[in-house]
Design a protein around this motif. Structure first.
Motif, mmCIF file in Angstrom:
data_model
loop_
_atom_site.group_PDB
_atom_site.id
_atom_site.type_symbol
_atom_site.label_atom_id
_atom_site.label_comp_id
_atom_site.label_asym_id
_atom_site.label_seq_id
_atom_site.Cartn_x
_atom_site.Cartn_y
_atom_site.Cartn_z
ATOM 1 N N PHE A 151 24.011 37.638 28.285
ATOM 2 C CA PHE A 151 24.663 38.086 29.512
ATOM 3 C C PHE A 151 24.288 39.544 29.770
ATOM 4 O O PHE A 151 24.365 40.378 28.882
ATOM 5 N N GLY A 152 23.907 39.827 30.988
ATOM 6 C CA GLY A 152 23.486 41.170 31.314
ATOM 7 C C GLY A 152 24.626 42.139 31.541
ATOM 8 O O GLY A 152 24.399 43.316 31.729
ATOM 9 N N SER A 153 25.859 41.663 31.533
ATOM 10 C CA SER A 153 27.010 42.502 31.848
ATOM 11 C C SER A 153 27.928 42.624 30.644
ATOM 12 O O SER A 153 28.224 41.630 29.972
ATOM 13 N N LEU A 154 28.389 43.856 30.384
ATOM 14 C CA LEU A 154 29.363 44.068 29.312
ATOM 15 C C LEU A 154 30.652 43.321 29.614
ATOM 16 O O LEU A 154 31.234 42.685 28.728
ATOM 17 N N HIS A 155 31.113 43.391 30.860
ATOM 18 C CA HIS A 155 32.339 42.693 31.243
ATOM 19 C C HIS A 155 32.206 41.191 31.004
ATOM 20 O O HIS A 155 33.109 40.552 30.461
ATOM 21 N N LEU A 156 31.089 40.630 31.433
ATOM 22 C CA LEU A 156 30.895 39.183 31.304
ATOM 23 C C LEU A 156 30.815 38.767 29.844
ATOM 24 O O LEU A 156 31.356 37.726 29.450
ATOM 25 N N SER A 157 30.152 39.585 29.030
ATOM 26 C CA SER A 157 30.039 39.278 27.604
ATOM 27 C C SER A 157 31.416 39.285 26.937
ATOM 28 O O SER A 157 31.744 38.389 26.147
ATOM 29 N N ALA A 158 32.245 40.287 27.255
ATOM 30 C CA ALA A 158 33.596 40.352 26.695
ATOM 31 C C ALA A 158 34.447 39.197 27.205
ATOM 32 O O ALA A 158 35.225 38.596 26.440
ATOM 33 N N PHE A 159 34.319 38.879 28.472
ATOM 34 C CA PHE A 159 35.099 37.791 29.076
ATOM 35 C C PHE A 159 34.765 36.455 28.423
ATOM 36 O O PHE A 159 35.665 35.690 28.045
ATOM 37 N N ALA A 213 31.087 51.964 21.585
ATOM 38 C CA ALA A 213 31.782 50.764 21.136
ATOM 39 C C ALA A 213 33.201 51.079 20.674
ATOM 40 O O ALA A 213 34.143 50.343 20.983
ATOM 41 N N VAL A 214 33.372 52.190 19.943
ATOM 42 C CA VAL A 214 34.698 52.556 19.438
ATOM 43 C C VAL A 214 35.634 52.903 20.591
ATOM 44 O O VAL A 214 36.804 52.494 20.605
ATOM 45 N N ILE A 215 35.140 53.657 21.564
ATOM 46 C CA ILE A 215 35.971 54.010 22.717
ATOM 47 C C ILE A 215 36.378 52.764 23.485
ATOM 48 O O ILE A 215 37.526 52.642 23.930
ATOM 49 N N TRP A 216 35.461 51.812 23.642
ATOM 50 C CA TRP A 216 35.804 50.568 24.339
ATOM 51 C C TRP A 216 36.921 49.839 23.588
ATOM 52 O O TRP A 216 37.855 49.323 24.203
ATOM 53 N N MET A 217 36.839 49.804 22.259
ATOM 54 C CA MET A 217 37.845 49.100 21.478
ATOM 55 C C MET A 217 39.194 49.807 21.491
ATOM 56 O O MET A 217 40.219 49.188 21.211
ATOM 57 N N MET A 218 39.211 51.093 21.812
ATOM 58 C CA MET A 218 40.484 51.812 21.928
ATOM 59 C C MET A 218 41.200 51.495 23.237
ATOM 60 O O MET A 218 42.392 51.762 23.363
ATOM 61 N N THR A 225 35.592 51.374 38.582
ATOM 62 C CA THR A 225 35.045 51.250 39.930
ATOM 63 C C THR A 225 35.702 50.087 40.653
ATOM 64 O O THR A 225 36.403 49.270 40.042
ATOM 65 N N TRP A 226 35.440 50.002 41.949
ATOM 66 C CA TRP A 226 35.942 48.854 42.714
ATOM 67 C C TRP A 226 35.293 47.559 42.236
ATOM 68 O O TRP A 226 35.862 46.485 42.400
ATOM 69 N N GLY A 227 34.099 47.654 41.639
ATOM 70 C CA GLY A 227 33.479 46.459 41.069
ATOM 71 C C GLY A 227 34.299 45.892 39.920
ATOM 72 O O GLY A 227 34.428 44.672 39.773
ATOM 73 N N ASP A 228 34.875 46.781 39.089
ATOM 74 C CA ASP A 228 35.763 46.329 38.015
ATOM 75 C C ASP A 228 36.993 45.629 38.582
ATOM 76 O O ASP A 228 37.451 44.612 38.054
ATOM 77 N N VAL A 229 37.523 46.196 39.662
ATOM 78 C CA VAL A 229 38.689 45.591 40.310
ATOM 79 C C VAL A 229 38.342 44.206 40.845
ATOM 80 O O VAL A 229 39.107 43.245 40.670
ATOM 81 N N GLN A 230 37.197 44.072 41.489
ATOM 82 C CA GLN A 230 36.773 42.787 42.028
ATOM 83 C C GLN A 230 36.563 41.747 40.925
ATOM 84 O O GLN A 230 36.773 40.557 41.136
ATOM 85 N N PHE A 231 36.167 42.213 39.738
ATOM 86 C CA PHE A 231 35.968 41.288 38.622
ATOM 87 C C PHE A 231 37.303 40.752 38.106
ATOM 88 O O PHE A 231 37.467 39.550 37.879
ATOM 89 N N ALA A 232 38.272 41.650 37.907
ATOM 90 C CA ALA A 232 39.522 41.264 37.248
ATOM 91 C C ALA A 232 40.562 40.678 38.195
ATOM 92 O O ALA A 232 41.383 39.852 37.789
ATOM 93 N N LEU A 233 40.563 41.121 39.452
ATOM 94 C CA LEU A 233 41.639 40.747 40.376
ATOM 95 C C LEU A 233 41.778 39.239 40.602
ATOM 96 O O LEU A 233 42.891 38.712 40.500
ATOM 97 N N PRO A 234 40.702 38.498 40.911
ATOM 98 C CA PRO A 234 40.888 37.055 41.186
ATOM 99 C C PRO A 234 41.473 36.293 40.005
ATOM 100 O O PRO A 234 42.388 35.471 40.176
ATOM 101 N N ALA A 287 38.362 42.455 29.344
ATOM 102 C CA ALA A 287 36.940 42.576 29.657
ATOM 103 C C ALA A 287 36.623 43.866 30.403
ATOM 104 O O ALA A 287 35.559 44.457 30.209
ATOM 105 N N VAL A 288 37.531 44.324 31.259
ATOM 106 C CA VAL A 288 37.257 45.513 32.066
ATOM 107 C C VAL A 288 37.867 46.783 31.486
ATOM 108 O O VAL A 288 37.479 47.889 31.886
#
Length: 366
Positions: A151-159, A213-218, A225-234, A287-288
């Motif tokens: 997956f090319g996206s960090l969000h998608l990989s975590a999801f 990676a450590v900061i993400w896990m914290m 961004t609004w892209g993150d909002v569009q990913f999680a909102l639906p 994911a976000v």
């Protein structure tokens, strides 16, 4: 019997608190902005889609393929007179982060409420079946070994990692069409331990990507961004709304599976749906924003002490309270001289408060 007036009153009250918290949060920062100006800038940011853009659609890499994603053309609803600098700060920098915090807080608190009712345990939270660990494994793999992740996206990989973990735990715990809650819990603990070992191994070999990676896990909302909002909102909106429709069935399950069956609840189907939807909204939030603890543990428990155990009022109030809580804690996280991950703040505030409830003997079995 639950009073509709009481439910509406609590819901509207908490919604007002959330909106007020968002205005205050958007007003604070290195550049202080008057609350009235913030409200106008927020209203200016409201847009409605008017057209679908297909000719210049963006693409998302998935398993080596570039998948086209059509865009939308938007038109503003309001046009208040706001200085361009303030409009940019509010609409493009602060508001995406604040809205994302509200979405993630809502998702984690709603999922935590369902998990506590599902397991009939006030110590349950959204990560109890390994969803957060699965998301962390997917995210760390995408950060440290991007060539190995399809997956090319960090969000998608975590999801995907979160949902795959939830499915694995459910498959392990299910036998003959039955999914005992105790077995599900133990399977979640075992899978979490295994994923923890995988994450530790990847962190050791992550090289220069270790800090990211450590900061993400914290848990963090920096550079949202609004892209993150569009990913999680639906996922969050649909998941929480469907969970609300199962509030009565969740109430009945608190009586025990055998009693619930006699009262007409399809126990196994309901358990599967509750587990799947809770995993979905948790996966969207994690994911976000990374792994943010205590929102799904403390907020539902506090609201249960205030409004009672009826999930028809507990679920919506917990979701709104969770949104306000994460907006407030993220405001604290970015208010100091050096910004810290919001997960640190939620743990620093949530853990002592939960210990206070334990000392006061306010933590009861459900």
């Amino acid at each position: 019997m639950l009073s509709p007036t009481r439910t509406i009153t609590w819901t509207v009250g908490l919604l007002v608190v959330l909106l007020g918290m968002m205005v205050v949060s958007a007003a604070l920062g290195p550049v202080r902005i008057e609350p009235v100006t913030v409200v106008k800038a927020m209203l200016n940011a409201l847009v409605i889609p008017t057209d679908v853009i297909t000719q210049s659609a963006t693409t998302v890499p998935v398993v080596g393929w570039q998948v086209p994603v059509p865009g939308l053309e938007y038109v503003p609803v309001f046009s208040f007179d706001v200085p361009d600098t303030h409009q940019t700060i509010v609409a493009s920098i602060r508001l995406p982060r604040i809205v994302l915090a509200a979405i993630v807080g809502c998702a984690l608190a709603a999922a935590g409420t369902v998990m506590q009712g599902f397991f009939r345990n006030p110590l349950a939270d959204p990560s109890i079946i390994g969803v957060s660990s699965g998301a962390a494994a997917g995210a760390v793999a995408a950060i440290a070994f991007p060539a190995l992740v399809p997956f090319g996206s960090l969000h998608l990989s975590a999801f995907v990692g979160a949902l795959a973990t939830a499915f694995l735990v459910y498959a392990i715990a299910t036998d003959g069409g039955k999914t005992p809650v105790a077995t599900l819990l133990l399977a979640g603990v075992a899978v979490q331990a295994f994923l923890g070992a995988m994450i530790s191994y990847m962190l050791v070999h992550s090289g220069d990507d270790l800090r990211q990676a450590v900061i993400w896990m914290m848990g963090h909302l920096h550079n949202s961004t609004w892209g993150d909002v569009q990913f999680a909102l639906p996922f969050t909106v649909v998941g929480v709304l469907v969970l609300l429709s199962y509030a009565r069935d969740l109430n009945v399950l608190l009586l025990g599976e055998e009693d619930a069956h006699h009262l007409g609840v399809d126990v196994e189907r309901t358990k599967l749906l509750l587990l799947a939807l809770s995993s979905l909204v948790t996966a969207a939030g994690v994911a976000v924003a990374g792994v943010i603890g205590f929102v799904g543990l403390v907020v539902p428990h506090i609201m249960r002490l205030i409004v009672g155990p009826d999930h028809r009022i507990l679920l919506p109030t917990s979701a709104l309270a969770g949104a306000s809580f994460l907006v407030a804690t993220d405001t604290i996280a970015r208010a100091g001289p050096a910004e810290v991950p919001v997960g640190i703040v939620t743990a620093a505030l949530g853990a002592p408060f939960f210990l206070f409830l334990l000392v006061r003997r306010e933590v009861h079995a459900i």
